[in-house]
Design an enzyme around this catalytic site. Structure first.
Site, short mmCIF file in Angstrom:
data_model
loop_
_atom_site.label_atom_id
_atom_site.label_comp_id
_atom_site.label_asym_id
_atom_site.label_seq_id
_atom_site.Cartn_x
_atom_site.Cartn_y
_atom_site.Cartn_z
N GLY A 26 4.79 -9.96 -7.94
CA GLY A 26 5.86 -10.33 -8.49
C GLY A 26 6.00 -8.97 -9.91
O GLY A 26 6.67 -8.52 -9.96
N THR A 27 4.69 -8.79 -10.47
CA THR A 27 4.59 -7.77 -11.44
C THR A 27 5.21 -6.35 -10.85
O THR A 27 5.85 -5.64 -11.63
CB THR A 27 3.16 -7.75 -11.97
OG1 THR A 27 2.85 -8.95 -12.64
CG2 THR A 27 3.05 -6.65 -13.03
N ASN A 54 8.96 -19.82 -16.72
CA ASN A 54 7.67 -20.13 -15.98
C ASN A 54 6.81 -21.25 -16.69
O ASN A 54 6.33 -22.04 -16.34
CB ASN A 54 6.62 -19.04 -15.85
CG ASN A 54 6.51 -18.17 -17.02
OD1 ASN A 54 7.55 -17.82 -17.76
ND2 ASN A 54 5.28 -17.87 -17.34
N GLN A 106 9.84 -17.80 -10.31
CA GLN A 106 9.45 -19.35 -10.39
C GLN A 106 10.76 -20.15 -9.73
O GLN A 106 10.72 -21.38 -9.44
CB GLN A 106 9.42 -19.63 -11.76
CG GLN A 106 8.38 -19.19 -12.64
CD GLN A 106 6.85 -19.62 -12.13
OE1 GLN A 106 7.19 -20.86 -11.45
NE2 GLN A 106 5.93 -19.20 -12.64
N SER A 131 7.49 -13.59 -5.74
CA SER A 131 6.12 -13.57 -5.50
C SER A 131 5.59 -14.80 -4.44
O SER A 131 6.02 -15.83 -4.56
CB SER A 131 5.48 -13.78 -6.92
OG SER A 131 4.03 -13.76 -6.44
N GLY A 132 4.82 -14.21 -3.41
CA GLY A 132 4.42 -15.05 -2.39
C GLY A 132 3.61 -16.26 -2.91
O GLY A 132 3.60 -17.38 -2.35
N HIS A 133 2.71 -15.95 -3.88
CA HIS A 133 1.67 -16.92 -3.86
C HIS A 133 2.23 -18.09 -4.76
O HIS A 133 1.70 -19.21 -5.19
CB HIS A 133 0.36 -16.51 -4.67
CG HIS A 133 0.39 -16.12 -6.34
ND1 HIS A 133 0.15 -16.93 -7.27
CD2 HIS A 133 1.24 -15.15 -6.98
CE1 HIS A 133 0.31 -16.30 -8.39
NE2 HIS A 133 0.96 -15.11 -8.21
N THR A 180 0.27 1.58 3.26
CA THR A 180 0.28 0.77 4.37
C THR A 180 0.68 -0.64 4.31
O THR A 180 0.11 -1.11 3.21
CB THR A 180 -0.92 0.94 5.11
OG1 THR A 180 -1.27 2.32 5.37
CG2 THR A 180 -1.16 0.16 6.59
N CYS A 213 -5.24 -20.53 -27.81
CA CYS A 213 -6.64 -20.58 -27.37
C CYS A 213 -6.96 -20.49 -25.98
O CYS A 213 -7.92 -20.02 -25.64
CB CYS A 213 -7.34 -21.64 -27.99
SG CYS A 213 -7.61 -21.57 -29.82
#
Lengths: 277, 400
Positions: free
Chosen positions: B71-72, B150, B178, B198-200, B236, B324
């Protein structure tokens, strides 16, 4: 995920000495809810002026809780002089180490300890005249110097990890670098740092948020502008102007003449409104 | 210990059907799709099939699909392409709540002399359309707005925003990472020029993404190299993962209904139960206009990292907008842009569900989380004072 040692995890899961001692001999509140870490530390002395009991309450992450828990264990049975020698590094070592990004948690514990010792009647007065270097988190040159000296820090990033200084807008990075250079060049021992209370009153923050939301933002929005509260450091209210305010030449006048006046009227007369650097 | 995975906006489980479809392309069919021989060529045919599968989910033409690594990369490619193809335009419009893939790039561009305008959101995370409209000036190279957030799941009116930009001749990119697979998307019915996915995030593996580029949109590649993807993205092809993404988008199309019924019901059950049983809690974000799988809940006076680690003891996986957890020192820029009070912003937890979650898992969280909150509040110096103040801040009046 952070790589916490088993001892950090253990102190986080089973924190020792949680609470507040009634009528304590030493008391300190450091940190702020705005910046995400805060610690209230109290202790009681016995007849020989040794720390008999110590308790804490922490708002913060797992390592902040573990550092405070460790601190209460470490000080018990110590005289004030002995306790004063505990450094943030000692607290981190007691826990088997902390991730570098989390070292500021141990610094918070050390600051609370030092301030609580100072709060004891008859304890030596703090050193005056510290200068705030990091405007975002209200960190003084003394705190930065102390962290550099005690932990052998050499980069701005390390100072941020240990003290939080420089972790907000980043405008003080040059000043921090100057302090690093000075400390490394001097080699002369620096006097114990003054621990400046950075606890912002919860009620004050809420009141400021409330007034901003109900009275200030709606009037600015009418003119296509807007304002965000970034932080409250002591009496300094740090804001960012948005929308048409960001490009308006009169925005300074608005900040002082309207926003500051309003907040002084409704929250506290000593408040100072500043724009985020 | 059983894992209760409620962090699907971070990444998702690879669907078993996807694994099965992928394996042959890791094992026997390892040819290069660009090769002249049949052995490579058969892989090329499979890639065409995958491209068609992705296009179907988006209502796009196959040639509008460019496979990327993530995605990035898609986000970076889109924004940089718009600037490169329109050298006279030095202005980018985005929002204050974008993912770092867009936000950090825009910050960098700002330092390089591009004027970057970040449009505000309101308390519920809705885009300020008035401010947006006023900023659509002719020197704007591109608008880049996320389709769905997100952290909160709040959906932007991206199709309306795209039409407004189109009327003024401005190109529009959306980070839909998202949104894809969770809400219906049909590129035939909107004016969006480029879209990232994005695939994941939809049950394909990590390391595969797509940039949709509408036919006729000027384009300048990000990765310069071979003729792959018709010269629009050198390198590739990641053949096994392209096959995986094809299968995953096909599954996503068939699961869209489930996402918006069963998954939504589970999410609603979770957030309603937590808001009711935990005092001083609130939901961040517009509850109506939101992804069906996401809820962002703030628990006042405590810090998110502790919540996550105590949930981790029970195998419950979620994430937090607390500073944090990220190593940064400021809490989530999304929650701050929404004006979530400091007392609430640090103690936010995001639960994001998928079709693999069960009602038993949701019940388990509803049982385990309230005592965790109570335990951390006992440690907090603000809890007693805050409680005495009787403040119960809610975004839309849902808290109890």
């Amino acid at each position: 995920m952070w790589e916490y040692t088993d001892k950090v995890k253990e102190h986080f899961l089973n924190p020792r000495n949680v609470g507040e001692i009634e009528n304590p001999d030493g008391v300190a509140e450091v940190g702020s809810i705005a910046c995400g870490d805060a610690l209230k530390f109290t202790f009681k002395l016995d007849e020989n002026n040794k720390i008999k009991d110590a308790k804490f309450k922490t708002f913060g992450c797992a390592s902040a809780i573990a550092s405070a828990s460790a601190l209460t264990e470490m000080v018990k049975g110590k005289t004030l002089e002995e306790a004063r020698n505990i450094s943030n590094k000692d607290i981190a070592d007691f826990l088997g180490g902390l991730p570098e990004e989390k070292m500021h948690c141990s610094v918070l514990g050390q600051q609370a300890l030092e301030m609580a010792i100072q709060s004891v009647k008859g304890a030596p007065a703090p050193e005056p005249g510290a200068e705030i270097i990091c405007e975002c988190f209200g960190i003084t040159d003394r705190e930065i110097e102390k962290a550099i000296r005690e932990n052998g820090l050499s980069t701005v990033e390390q100072v941020t990890n240990y003290t939080k200084a420089g972790g907000g807008c980043g405008n003080c990075h040059e000043k921090i670098q100057t302090i690093i250079d000075r400390v490394h060049a001097s080699g002369v021992p620096i006097a114990p740092a003054e621990t400046k209370s950075r606890l912002t009153n919860l009620k004050k923050i809420r009141l400021i948020e409330d007034v901003m939301e109900r009275e200030i933002r709606p009037s600015l929005q009418q003119d296509g502008g807007d304002i965000d509260l970034i932080d409250v450091v002591g009496d300094r209210v740090i804001v960012a102007v948005r929308g048409s305010c960001a490009t308006c030449p009169a925005s300074q006048a608005t900040l002082k003449g309207f926003v500051e006046t309003k907040l002084r009227e409704t929250v506290a007369p000593e408040l100072i409104v500043e724009e985020e650097a | 210990m059983k894992t209760v995975y409620l962090d699907n906006n971070a990444t998702t489980r690879v669907a078993p059907e996807v694994v099965e479809a992928t394996l042959p392309y890791l094992q026997e069919f390892y040819g290069n799709p660009s090769s002249m021989h049949t052995f490579g060529g058969q892989v090329g045919a499979k890639i065409r099939e995958a491209r068609q599968q992705v296009a179907s989910l988006l209502g796009a033409d196959p040639e509008e699909i460019i496979f990327t690594s993530c995605g990035t990369e898609s986000d970076n490619t889109a924004i940089l392409s718009a600037l490169r193809t329109q050298p006279g335009k030095k202005r980018v419009i985005t929002s204050r709540v974008e993912h770092p893939a867009v936000k950090a790039l825009c910050e960098r561009l700002g330092k390089e002399g591009i004027s970057v305008i970040e449009i505000s959101v309101d308390k519920e995370g809705n885009l300020d359309l008035d401010e947006y409209r006023k900023n659509l000036t002719p020197d704007t190279a591109i608008v880049s707005l996320m389709w769905a957030n997100n952290e909160t799941g709040v959906i932007f009116p991206i199709e309306e925003a795209a039409s407004l930009a189109k009327e003024r001749g401005i190109y529009v990119h959306t980070d839909a990472v998202q949104a894809v697979g969770k809400i219906p998307i049909n590129m035939k019915e909107n004016a969006i020029d480029m879209l990232s996915l994005s695939g994941h995030k939809l049950h394909a593996p990590k390391g595969i993404g797509v940039l949709y580029v509408r036919k006729g949109t000027p384009f300048s590649p990000f990765l310069i190299g071979g003729h792959q993807e018709k010269g629009r993205r050198g390198g590739t092809e990641n053949t096994p993962y392209i096959v995986a993404l094809g299968k995953a988008t096909e599954l996503a199309a068939s699961n869209l209904q489930t996402e918006n019924t069963r998954v939504r019901n589970l999410r609603d059950k979770l957030e309603n139960a937590l808001i009711q049983s935990v005092p001083n809690s609130r939901i961040n974000g517009n509850r109506t206009n939101r992804l069906p799988n996401t809820t962002n809940i703030s628990f006042e006076f405590i810090e998110g990292e502790g919540i996550l680690l105590l949930m981790d003891e029970f195998g419950i996986c979620a994430s937090s907008g607390s500073a944090c957890t990220s190593g940064s020192l400021q809490p989530s820029h999304v929650l701050r842009a929404m004006g979530v009070p400091f007392t609430m912003a640090h103690g936010s937890v995001r639960f994001s569900l998928s079709v693999y979650n069960t009602e038993e898992e949701i019940d388990f969280v509803i049982e385990k989380l309230p005592p965790i909150i109570a335990r951390l509040r006992e440690l907090s110096p603000y809890w007693k004072e805050g409680q005495a103040g009787g403040v119960c801040t809610t975004a839309s009046g849902n808290a109890g």
